[in-house]
Design an enzyme around this catalytic site. Structure first.
Site, PDB file in Angstrom:
ATOM      1  CB  THR A  34     -30.650  62.169  -0.956  1.00 50.63           C
ATOM      2  OG1 THR A  34     -31.084  61.760  -2.246  1.00 50.63           O
ATOM      3  CG2 THR A  34     -31.857  62.429  -0.073  1.00 50.63           C
ATOM      4  N   GLY A  96     -34.705  69.995 -16.188  1.00 51.85           N
ATOM      5  CA  GLY A  96     -34.580  69.124 -15.011  1.00 51.85           C
ATOM      6  C   GLY A  96     -34.395  67.667 -15.392  1.00 51.85           C
ATOM      7  CB  SER A 100     -25.300  69.303 -18.100  1.00 57.82           C
ATOM      8  OG  SER A 100     -25.845  68.982 -16.852  1.00 57.82           O
ATOM      9  CD  GLU A 128     -23.159  68.772 -14.612  1.00 58.11           C
ATOM     10  OE1 GLU A 128     -23.224  67.736 -15.304  1.00 58.11           O
ATOM     11  OE2 GLU A 128     -24.132  69.517 -14.411  1.00 58.11           O
ATOM     12  CG  ASP A 140     -28.250  64.461 -12.629  1.00 60.27           C
ATOM     13  OD1 ASP A 140     -29.017  63.824 -11.884  1.00 60.27           O
ATOM     14  OD2 ASP A 140     -28.244  65.689 -12.716  1.00 60.27           O
TER      15      ASP A 140
HETATM   16  C1  GLA Z   1     -29.459  68.094  -9.876  1.00 59.88           C
HETATM   17  C2  GLA Z   1     -28.058  67.534  -9.623  1.00 59.88           C
HETATM   18  C3  GLA Z   1     -28.153  66.116  -9.034  1.00 59.88           C
HETATM   19  C4  GLA Z   1     -29.060  66.119  -7.806  1.00 59.88           C
HETATM   20  C5  GLA Z   1     -30.396  66.762  -8.114  1.00 59.88           C
HETATM   21  C6  GLA Z   1     -31.271  66.913  -6.894  1.00 59.88           C
HETATM   22  O1  GLA Z   1     -30.094  67.367 -10.868  1.00 59.88           O
HETATM   23  O2  GLA Z   1     -27.327  67.512 -10.826  1.00 59.88           O
HETATM   24  O3  GLA Z   1     -26.873  65.657  -8.719  1.00 59.88           O
HETATM   25  O4  GLA Z   1     -28.411  66.752  -6.735  1.00 59.88           O
HETATM   26  O5  GLA Z   1     -30.218  68.064  -8.673  1.00 59.88           O
HETATM   27  O6  GLA Z   1     -31.621  65.661  -6.375  1.00 59.88           O
END
Ligand code: GLA
Length: 350
Positions: A34, A96, A100, A128, A140
């Site tokens: 999202t 996940g 990074s 990034e 993130d």
């Molecule tokens: C990765 C991306 C985030 C986000 C998620 C999915 O982690 O770095 O910005 O888009 O996928 O929610």
């Protein structure tokens, strides 16, 4: 675990670093895919973190060029400035957990300790997104910079409004061991599909800026306007947006049971509509559900990586149930740990 980076700096460069900072990884409770669609996300920072120890070098080094270039353009490090950098981390890469972002945020914070948390997040995001070329959203880097102990962070990614919500629930992290690489993975492809969906939906609603802003009560109209697979992707983003906002309200009211149900729904939507799950993740979520866990879902981009499982404080059944199901399917036990919502980036004492 700041020591290894500081010690590494000592061993490598034979001198004390000028400063050091660390930043955490994250799990996202809900609101997947999202952020780059202008919707909400609800991540927590986790205890595992990356530490960067930095100091001036003898020669010019273009290491972590993205972060450095951003800091140069903000004029917080001298132009043509250079840096010695030592990095250590207990965050697994490609699991996940946003390793990074933790790296970019830790380095930015160590190099520019006086920047505000939001500015640090911006520097790391642009490093990034613009320099490395991963078409991620802002989740993130934002949680790595702004995370707070025992809190989840609701981020509205269009306005960047951020709200801390107390989070003290028992959360398991299950690493499927399947690694992904976002710079080559499906994230950029999904983002392109979402942009194509917005382009087509603008014919219906010219002022639409973000896919997540499509009104949830107009789902039928959206479905009619889009061919597959754009339809499925867009239905996920619009329904996940509503789900994440509702989930944040439930969390604030400490309604964990209902909150957990939304995690299962979110996983189903990621699996069926956004097509970003994996058999390993589905095995974990299925086993958690059968064992009576409050909720479970993939976290982060998907296509492997980790799953989160929300359990009651007294729950004893879920971990062995997941282990058994995983062993049956894949012949090995996945690492399972408990994670607490942890602090965001901060300067470390040398
Ligand atoms: C990765 C991306 C985030 C986000 C998620 C999915 O982690 O770095 O910005 O888009 O996928 O929610």
């Amino acid at each position: 675990m700041p020591r290894p980076a500081i010690d590494l700096f000592h061993e490598t460069f034979g001198t004390t670093p000028r400063s050091a900072a660390s930043a955490p990884g994250r799990v996202n409770l809900i609101g997947e895919h999202t952020d780059y669609n202008g919707g909400p996300v609800l991540p927590i920072a986790i205890p595992a973190r990356t530490t960067a120890a930095v100091g001036p070098p003898r020669s010019w080094v273009a290491y972590l060029a993205g972060v450095l270039r951003e800091l140069w353009s903000l004029e917080v490090v001298p132009p043509n400035g250079s840096a010695r950098i030592a990095v250590a981390s207990d965050l697994p890469v490609g699991a996940g957990l946003a390793s990074s972002a933790a790296l970019a945020v830790a380095v930015a914070k160590a190099l520019a300790p006086n920047l505000k948390a939001r500015q640090i997040a911006g520097v790391a995001f642009r490093a990034e997104h613009d320099h490395v070329g991963v078409h991620c959203g802002v989740m993130d880097q934002t949680i790595a910079a702004l995370g707070r102990r025992d809190h989840a962070l609701l981020v509205e990614c269009a306005s960047l409004e951020a709200t801390q919500i107390p989070f003290g629930a028992r959360l398991l992290l299950v690493d499927t061991g399947k690694r992904h690489d976002l710079s080559t993975g499906g994230l950029n492809a999904r983002r392109a599909e979402c942009e194509e969906a917005v382009k087509r939906l603008k014919i219906e609603l010219p002022e639409l800026a973000w896919l997540a802003s499509w009104p949830a009560e107009w789902l039928l109209r959206l479905k009619r306007a889009l061919p597959e697979p754009l339809r499925s992707r867009a239905v996920h983003v619009v329904s996940e947006t509503a789900r994440a906002r509702f989930a944040a309200q439930l969390l604030a009211q400490r309604k964990l049971k209902q909150f957990g149900r939304l995690l299962y729904e979110s996983h189903e939507s990621c699996r069926r509509l956004y097509d970003c799950s994996s058999p390993e993740l589905d095995t974990v979520v299925g086993a958690a559900k059968r064992a009576g866990a409050l909720g479970a879902r993939l976290t982060g981009a998907g296509w492997g990586g980790a799953a989160i499982v929300l359990v009651n404080k007294t729950d004893k059944k879920t971990i062995p149930a997941i282990q058994r199901a995983y062993e049956r399917a894949y012949g090995k036990t996945p690492p399972i740990s408990e994670v607490q919502a942890s602090a965001g980036a901060h300067v470390e004492r040398l």
